[in-house]
Write a protein that holds these residues in place. Sequence first.
Motif, mmCIF file in Angstrom:
data_model
loop_
_atom_site.group_PDB
_atom_site.id
_atom_site.type_symbol
_atom_site.label_atom_id
_atom_site.label_comp_id
_atom_site.label_asym_id
_atom_site.label_seq_id
_atom_site.Cartn_x
_atom_site.Cartn_y
_atom_site.Cartn_z
ATOM 1 N N UNK A 35 0.837 -1.203 0.000
ATOM 2 C CA UNK A 35 0.000 0.000 0.000
ATOM 3 C C UNK A 35 0.870 1.250 0.000
ATOM 4 N N UNK A 36 0.379 2.300 -0.643
ATOM 5 C CA UNK A 36 1.111 3.562 -0.651
ATOM 6 C C UNK A 36 1.351 3.995 0.789
ATOM 7 N N UNK A 37 2.550 4.475 1.060
ATOM 8 C CA UNK A 37 2.897 4.926 2.397
ATOM 9 C C UNK A 37 3.608 3.861 3.227
ATOM 10 N N UNK A 38 3.532 2.599 2.813
ATOM 11 C CA UNK A 38 4.239 1.545 3.568
ATOM 12 C C UNK A 38 5.749 1.677 3.358
ATOM 13 N N UNK A 39 6.522 1.501 4.437
ATOM 14 C CA UNK A 39 7.980 1.431 4.248
ATOM 15 C C UNK A 39 8.331 0.127 3.526
ATOM 16 N N UNK B 65 6.600 -7.979 2.317
ATOM 17 C CA UNK B 65 6.931 -9.391 2.164
ATOM 18 C C UNK B 65 7.776 -9.592 0.911
ATOM 19 N N UNK B 66 8.657 -10.557 0.972
ATOM 20 C CA UNK B 66 9.591 -10.811 -0.125
ATOM 21 C C UNK B 66 9.344 -12.207 -0.688
ATOM 22 N N UNK B 67 9.824 -12.500 -1.914
ATOM 23 C CA UNK B 67 10.574 -11.630 -2.823
ATOM 24 C C UNK B 67 9.660 -10.638 -3.532
ATOM 25 N N UNK B 68 10.205 -9.461 -3.828
ATOM 26 C CA UNK B 68 9.393 -8.395 -4.420
ATOM 27 C C UNK B 68 10.288 -7.431 -5.205
ATOM 28 N N UNK C 36 3.724 -4.068 -10.070
ATOM 29 C CA UNK C 36 5.043 -3.541 -9.754
ATOM 30 C C UNK C 36 4.877 -2.469 -8.678
ATOM 31 N N UNK C 37 5.782 -2.504 -7.701
ATOM 32 C CA UNK C 37 5.726 -1.590 -6.561
ATOM 33 C C UNK C 37 6.769 -0.494 -6.740
ATOM 34 N N UNK C 38 6.337 0.757 -6.617
ATOM 35 C CA UNK C 38 7.227 1.911 -6.764
ATOM 36 C C UNK C 38 7.433 2.559 -5.396
ATOM 37 N N UNK C 39 8.609 3.154 -5.203
ATOM 38 C CA UNK C 39 8.876 3.808 -3.913
ATOM 39 C C UNK C 39 9.767 5.027 -4.117
ATOM 40 N N UNK C 40 9.699 5.926 -3.147
ATOM 41 C CA UNK C 40 10.648 7.046 -3.103
ATOM 42 C C UNK C 40 11.256 7.048 -1.710
ATOM 43 N N UNK C 41 12.590 7.027 -1.660
ATOM 44 C CA UNK C 41 13.298 7.004 -0.371
ATOM 45 C C UNK C 41 12.761 5.910 0.548
ATOM 46 N N UNK D 140 6.595 3.341 -0.135
ATOM 47 C CA UNK D 140 5.817 3.002 -1.328
ATOM 48 C C UNK D 140 5.022 4.210 -1.810
ATOM 49 N N UNK D 141 5.150 4.519 -3.117
ATOM 50 C CA UNK D 141 4.412 5.645 -3.696
ATOM 51 C C UNK D 141 3.176 5.169 -4.462
ATOM 52 N N UNK D 142 3.282 4.000 -5.107
ATOM 53 C CA UNK D 142 2.157 3.492 -5.908
ATOM 54 C C UNK D 142 2.436 2.040 -6.274
#
Lengths: 363, 363
Positions: free
Chosen positions: B8-12, B17-20, B342-347, B350-352
């Motif tokens: 979910x957006x906002x999750x560190x 859970x892995x692999x991802x 596909x999971x996107x993140x910034x720093x 999760x962003x989207x």
Amino acid sequence: MMELPRPKSGQPIAELSTPLPIIDEDRLAANIARVQTYMDSHGLAFRPHIKTHKIPAIAAEQVKAGARGINCQKITEAEVFADHGFEDLLITFNILGSEKHKRLVALNTRISGLKVVADSEATVRGLSCAFSQTRPLTVLVECDTGGGRCGVQSPEEAIALAETIAAAPGLTFGGIVTYPKADTEEAVEAFFAATLAGLAARGIPCPIVSNGGTPSLFSAHKVTSATEHRAGTYVYNDRAMARSGHCRLDDCAMHILATVVSRPTADRVILDAGSKALTSDLLGFSDYGMIIEYPDAVISGLSEEHGTVDLSKVEGRRPEIGEKVRIIPNHTCVVSNLFDVMTFHRDGVVTRVEEVAARGLVW
Amino acid sequence: MMELPRPKSGQPIAELSTPLPIIDEDRLAANIARVQTYMDSHGLAFRPHIKTHKIPAIAAEQVKAGARGINCQKITEAEVFADHGFEDLLITFNILGSEKHKRLVALNTRISGLKVVADSEATVRGLSCAFSQTRPLTVLVECDTGGGRCGVQSPEEAIALAETIAAAPGLTFGGIVTYPKADTEEAVEAFFAATLAGLAARGIPCPIVSNGGTPSLFSAHKVTSATEHRAGTYVYNDRAMARSGHCRLDDCAMHILATVVSRPTADRVILDAGSKALTSDLLGFSDYGMIIEYPDAVISGLSEEHGTVDLSKVEGRRPEIGEKVRIIPNHTCVVSNLFDVMTFHRDGVVTRVEEVAARGLVW
């Protein structure tokens, strides 16, 4: 999510769009029967690994033939099979992390025969914290008998970890498991026998002694301590299994239909089956599958949508643009993971199309 | 079809859970901007290949940055992107067979800028039979300038096939295309220039001259005949692109998160990322990806759910059971084909989460 158009029952496979993996019903049934008959004749329980097909209907056929239960590699796979009524499920993976523990607790409440493996105190501690005495989880010790992947390294370590599990709140010790190298039955038997002796001396019952693997499956009876055998690939078979002597090429139930899309030079054709249809698994081969119609052709390279075929050793007729061929893949299990549905046929006519329900479930 | 739970957006990302596989938004944006700036500065049109991401939202970012259109490999991929409003679509594949022709005719009616390639008279004849003069299909000639896959073998063959296309009912000649070997700009330019001269002498206009590939992308300007360049991998980058000098390891936007699930010996750990997360693509490497936190560790073997890591060259701290690591894959495009989202993140947040809408579309 867009899906490829699904073939329909009754369609001739020669009409189907490619690339497409297809399963021969008669070979599939013969593979299931042959291995179950062998297990029955040696008094070994059989636990098919669903990784090869990932399809509940095929697992049901395996159980109907006499298999005791099934083997999954991941929790999410086990959830799919639990949804389809399977109760005796062994997950042969170290499960770590709170999200996965939570799902495992829920799964253990839903079905009666859930079992997992562990090869370290860290894994056992995590499981013990997540489970309770009211609904304990059965944990088997994974043993490295020479396979060089996971597993405790000696019978002494196996015994110690079994004692830890037996003493851990929320857990029940369920037995020992190995995924051995092929043709090492003596080493497996020695490891198992020493472990069993140690457990007996400590008064720890060991209900399941589980050996595994397809390559030397028909030597499984040599591991006399084993109570069960696990195998996946035997159900479809592939080029690597034929090389190992487990089966003939004619026992390979999975073929990949492909079309020649280009013939840039006299010695080179390009197929529409690349790594998205065959995967890049070599398994010791130097090429990417065997073309049934042209056994001297060499699939020398793959990109994602192209298979490059070297014809320089092909005498006589050579494939033409538009011609369809059938490929025996090096490794069948990984092909199943690429497609949302699997097409089955008998004598070249589609019999059914099954969802690959556990495709892509890596958690 | 069961799906893995979606982040979910906002999750560190440390909680996931892995692999991802995860994509760094800033690196992604920088990769898109860097290549578009280069193309703009050399007056080259840019046509990103969607095979690397298979996600309409990412293609939209590429087009917003200045890309002219997009490149797909298969009809079904093109259908997905047409559904999302893309009009200028080049399919770089020989399309054969009546079912595919029918879909291609439908697609050509829906969008204005559909183009395909052909490298043989057989492919051209098939297309010509399927299309009509009221809504002709634009066909480019694929040229083998040394890549050794599809393509006509000489400028003479390219000119002859262009004449065939120009004369074929239902078709329009659209230009020439190549997917070259890296660092062969001189050979590509020589092939293109000779073909263009021959076409000009025959009065056949050649609107598009399309070169391709990420590995030597920043040398694309040396092919002065080219009007456009196509590339896919640059958008995420990977270990193979860093080796080729196209980017730094720090430009790799895709990492695969994995967890250490076993440490059977002092020198061996097992990750939960196997070939179902990394693929078995070696691309010339002898191991299966680079672990960022332990660059001296070697992912020496993969099975479907296990990555075997050799720690013998790791000095100092070694990974522990339960520890998460990040892997730079050898080949990023094939990883995209394994996951539904596909999971996107910034720093690290999760962003989207984007659907990999064209995953598995091999037709």
